[in-house]
Design a protein around this motif. Sequence first.
Motif, PDB file in Angstrom:
ATOM      1  N   PHE A   1      32.367  30.740  -0.132  1.00 32.14           N
ATOM      2  CA  PHE A   1      30.993  30.634   0.375  1.00 32.14           C
ATOM      3  C   PHE A   1      29.979  31.127  -0.656  1.00 32.14           C
ATOM      4  CE2 PHE A   1      33.120  30.850   4.645  1.00 32.14           C
ATOM      5  CZ  PHE A   1      32.668  29.625   5.111  1.00 32.14           C
ATOM      6  N   LYS A   2      30.308  32.205  -1.353  1.00 31.18           N
ATOM      7  CA  LYS A   2      29.359  32.745  -2.336  1.00 31.18           C
ATOM      8  C   LYS A   2      29.112  31.762  -3.467  1.00 31.18           C
ATOM      9  CE  LYS A   2      29.872  37.716  -1.626  1.00 31.18           C
ATOM     10  NZ  LYS A   2      30.278  39.023  -2.216  1.00 31.18           N
TER      11      LYS A   2
ATOM     12  N   ASP B   1      24.295  33.088  10.965  1.00 34.83           N
ATOM     13  CA  ASP B   1      24.380  34.492  10.553  1.00 34.83           C
ATOM     14  C   ASP B   1      25.789  34.929  10.165  1.00 34.83           C
ATOM     15  OD1 ASP B   1      25.383  34.489  13.159  1.00 34.83           O
ATOM     16  OD2 ASP B   1      24.411  36.371  13.722  1.00 34.83           O
ATOM     17  N   TYR B   2      26.802  34.079  10.354  1.00 30.83           N
ATOM     18  CA  TYR B   2      28.119  34.428   9.830  1.00 30.83           C
ATOM     19  C   TYR B   2      28.093  34.498   8.297  1.00 30.83           C
ATOM     20  CZ  TYR B   2      30.266  33.615  14.432  1.00 30.83           C
ATOM     21  OH  TYR B   2      30.627  33.674  15.758  1.00 30.83           O
ATOM     22  N   LEU B   3      27.248  33.668   7.687  1.00 32.84           N
ATOM     23  CA  LEU B   3      27.119  33.718   6.227  1.00 32.84           C
ATOM     24  C   LEU B   3      26.619  35.078   5.769  1.00 32.84           C
ATOM     25  CD1 LEU B   3      25.535  30.399   4.871  1.00 32.84           C
ATOM     26  CD2 LEU B   3      27.765  31.371   4.296  1.00 32.84           C
ATOM     27  N   THR B   4      25.596  35.579   6.431  1.00 37.19           N
ATOM     28  CA  THR B   4      24.985  36.847   6.017  1.00 37.19           C
ATOM     29  C   THR B   4      25.765  38.048   6.541  1.00 37.19           C
ATOM     30  OG1 THR B   4      23.494  36.712   7.929  1.00 37.19           O
ATOM     31  CG2 THR B   4      22.701  35.828   5.851  1.00 37.19           C
ATOM     32  N   ARG B   5      26.277  37.934   7.750  1.00 39.08           N
ATOM     33  CA  ARG B   5      26.980  39.062   8.377  1.00 39.08           C
ATOM     34  C   ARG B   5      28.275  39.401   7.666  1.00 39.08           C
ATOM     35  NH1 ARG B   5      28.896  38.042  14.384  1.00 39.08           N
ATOM     36  NH2 ARG B   5      30.675  39.440  14.458  1.00 39.08           N
ATOM     37  N   PHE B   6      29.008  38.387   7.230  1.00 36.91           N
ATOM     38  CA  PHE B   6      30.306  38.604   6.593  1.00 36.91           C
ATOM     39  C   PHE B   6      30.236  38.493   5.065  1.00 36.91           C
ATOM     40  CE2 PHE B   6      31.814  36.483  10.731  1.00 36.91           C
ATOM     41  CZ  PHE B   6      31.860  37.701  11.398  1.00 36.91           C
TER      42      PHE B   6
ATOM     43  N   VAL C   1      37.270  36.620  15.035  1.00 33.22           N
ATOM     44  CA  VAL C   1      36.299  35.722  14.404  1.00 33.22           C
ATOM     45  C   VAL C   1      36.014  36.163  12.979  1.00 33.22           C
ATOM     46  CG1 VAL C   1      33.836  35.116  14.386  1.00 33.22           C
ATOM     47  CG2 VAL C   1      35.182  34.763  16.453  1.00 33.22           C
ATOM     48  N   GLN C   2      35.846  37.447  12.764  1.00 37.14           N
ATOM     49  CA  GLN C   2      35.590  37.925  11.409  1.00 37.14           C
ATOM     50  C   GLN C   2      36.750  37.583  10.486  1.00 37.14           C
ATOM     51  OE1 GLN C   2      34.259  41.971  10.996  1.00 37.14           O
ATOM     52  NE2 GLN C   2      34.212  41.855   8.772  1.00 37.14           N
ATOM     53  N   ASP C   3      37.974  37.804  10.942  1.00 32.23           N
ATOM     54  CA  ASP C   3      39.131  37.485  10.109  1.00 32.23           C
ATOM     55  C   ASP C   3      39.199  35.993   9.824  1.00 32.23           C
ATOM     56  OD1 ASP C   3      41.625  38.634   8.870  1.00 32.23           O
ATOM     57  OD2 ASP C   3      42.544  37.098  10.137  1.00 32.23           O
ATOM     58  N   ALA C   4      38.835  35.184  10.812  1.00 31.98           N
ATOM     59  CA  ALA C   4      38.866  33.732  10.621  1.00 31.98           C
ATOM     60  C   ALA C   4      37.932  33.303   9.492  1.00 31.98           C
ATOM     61  CB  ALA C   4      38.484  33.024  11.921  1.00 31.98           C
TER      62      ALA C   4
ATOM     63  N   TYR D   1      36.728  46.008   8.803  1.00 38.70           N
ATOM     64  CA  TYR D   1      36.022  44.974   9.563  1.00 38.70           C
ATOM     65  C   TYR D   1      34.922  45.617  10.410  1.00 38.70           C
ATOM     66  CZ  TYR D   1      39.587  41.455   8.342  1.00 38.70           C
ATOM     67  OH  TYR D   1      40.401  40.578   7.672  1.00 38.70           O
ATOM     68  N   THR D   2      33.968  46.166   9.724  1.00 38.53           N
ATOM     69  CA  THR D   2      32.900  46.909  10.414  1.00 38.53           C
ATOM     70  C   THR D   2      31.780  46.005  10.917  1.00 38.53           C
ATOM     71  OG1 THR D   2      31.815  47.327   8.286  1.00 38.53           O
ATOM     72  CG2 THR D   2      33.357  49.007   9.078  1.00 38.53           C
ATOM     73  N   GLU D   3      31.843  44.738  10.586  1.00 37.83           N
ATOM     74  CA  GLU D   3      30.794  43.796  11.004  1.00 37.83           C
ATOM     75  C   GLU D   3      31.094  43.150  12.353  1.00 37.83           C
ATOM     76  OE1 GLU D   3      30.835  44.498   6.743  1.00 37.83           O
ATOM     77  OE2 GLU D   3      32.370  43.706   8.090  1.00 37.83           O
ATOM     78  N   SER D   4      32.121  43.615  13.028  1.00 36.78           N
ATOM     79  CA  SER D   4      32.474  43.072  14.343  1.00 36.78           C
ATOM     80  C   SER D   4      32.812  44.210  15.294  1.00 36.78           C
ATOM     81  CB  SER D   4      33.655  42.096  14.222  1.00 36.78           C
ATOM     82  OG  SER D   4      34.709  42.675  13.471  1.00 36.78           O
ATOM     83  N   GLY D   5      33.007  43.876  16.556  1.00 38.32           N
ATOM     84  CA  GLY D   5      33.229  44.889  17.584  1.00 38.32           C
ATOM     85  C   GLY D   5      34.643  45.446  17.579  1.00 38.32           C
TER      86      GLY D   5
END
Length: 560
Positions: free
Chosen positions: A70-71, A56-61, A331-334, A239-243
């Motif tokens: 990746f795209k 889900d990192y593919l879809t989440r980010f 993690v999101q930034d990574a 970075y709204t896809e992470s906490g």
Amino acid sequence: MKKLIFLVSVLFVFSQCKTPVAVEKKQENKIQDSLIVVAKKPKLVVGIVVDQMRYDYLTRFWDNFGDDGFKRLVEEGFTCRNNHFNYVPTYTGPGHASVYSGTTPVGHGIISNTWFDKKINKSVYCTEDNSVKSIGIANEAGQMSPKRMMTTSIADQNRLHTQFKGKTIGVALKDRGAILPAGHTANAAYWFYGKDQGKFISSSFYQKELPVWVQQFNASEKADSYLKNWNTLNPIERYTESGQDVSRYEFGFIGEETPSFPYDLKKLSNENSGFDILKTTPFGNNLTTDFALTALEEENLGADDFTDFLCISYSSTDYIGHNFGVNSKEVQDAYIRLDQDISRLLSTLDKKVGKGNYTLFLTSDHGAVQVPSFLADQKIPAGYFDVEAFQKAVTSFLGKEYGVTDLVKNISNNQVFFDYERLAEENINRTDLEKNLAHFILNFSHVSKTITRSALKESEFSTGTFSLIQKGFHQKRSGDVVFMLDPGYIIYPEKGSTHGSALNYDTHAPLLFFGNGIEQGETYQKTEITDIAPTISALLGIAFPNGATGNVLPFVFKKD
């Protein structure tokens, strides 16, 4: 008479033609061209394993990624959206071995990163090898090889097929991430030694000394250049896809009051094992890409008609996940930064090897669980397994039921190892002990399932968790009782994420194919990690790895 029959046959074929000869010739050329495309092998296969990458990192980010990383892999290649590991435990060593061998620990023997060796009565590391020497470092960090992997890898089969004219180079921060994919016949595998050195090293298993280009790379102080500030690549408010940036679910670095951006890595390195701090930042992946691209150039990979292999493992994502947790800004930034590394890699491959001349696959070695304390705060069942209390309970049970407490040699990797000599001395039946202990363990808090060695040997499970356990169970190397924990429960400190279970958060991994011979498209059909090696083998027209149990995925191949 034969000439007359042939002439009549030719005249009959021409009599059936309904298009002009010029059109027929054009169609014939088109068919020939398509056959050439199909028959043309890639000059280079690039295998990428992203350590601890959940699907889900593919879809989440996705919305954070550029167009060329990746795209591009997804939009120009083939995506398997329902790809899973088909065994447990889901750890780094078994993951890399399974991706490249096409089989599970039951076949390749890498049952964990470290396991208890019953023959020598101590734990062993999956790639340690005291019979070889360190190359590039004056300590034991280079005493590594793939000797404990019992099967060949795809790269081994390619070397055998090409009479060793095709090269294999493995690159990673982790030794096991470089060594196990590259296999037994690799020209070289390189991994990163941090601390006070900050350089890539190897083993005498491959060569007597580091090549000049590796020495020059290490002397360039490339690693030192990454001891700088780590801030988010994009404004952190995006970075709204992470906490939250600061939470009680993260470890952070020694010397920092809070785990929050920015991080002064040069300053922090003194208290965080020197260059090792880079492993827990996206710059570790940057450094891996730098080294891999240098290897591509200096080893002339993909430069002739004999297919080469470049095996790359991106290890930093695992270190970051363990430290900060899967829902962290870090993690999101990574992954946003890794997307740029993938873009840089593809761009260089296009220029150096040529579009259409290489095939690439990207997957993971395992996923990861959300931090259980975070899940518990959201009222989702999750928590931590008290291993010390468990071990004491097992000892107490043995004392009460059998009058002795030293019947177990080791408990590790969710497995209990018996002391067979003590069982013989006490005249205790092993099968009875298995059953009794398994029943006791099942009643321990947060244990969901148990199964015995006897059950795994005498039965064949085709579905469910027991099937996954069986595929990860090696008769010589594994224990006597295996236990699984409830969903969301882990053996780990109360911060950061980990992995190893048979649950979807650990088994669901990305699988992307791209480049020469690969169709554009996607599937939701279930695929398994062991399908990768047979599929690449089929594409190359080479023998499958000798222990492969996976299936070829024909739908990923170009239909032209």
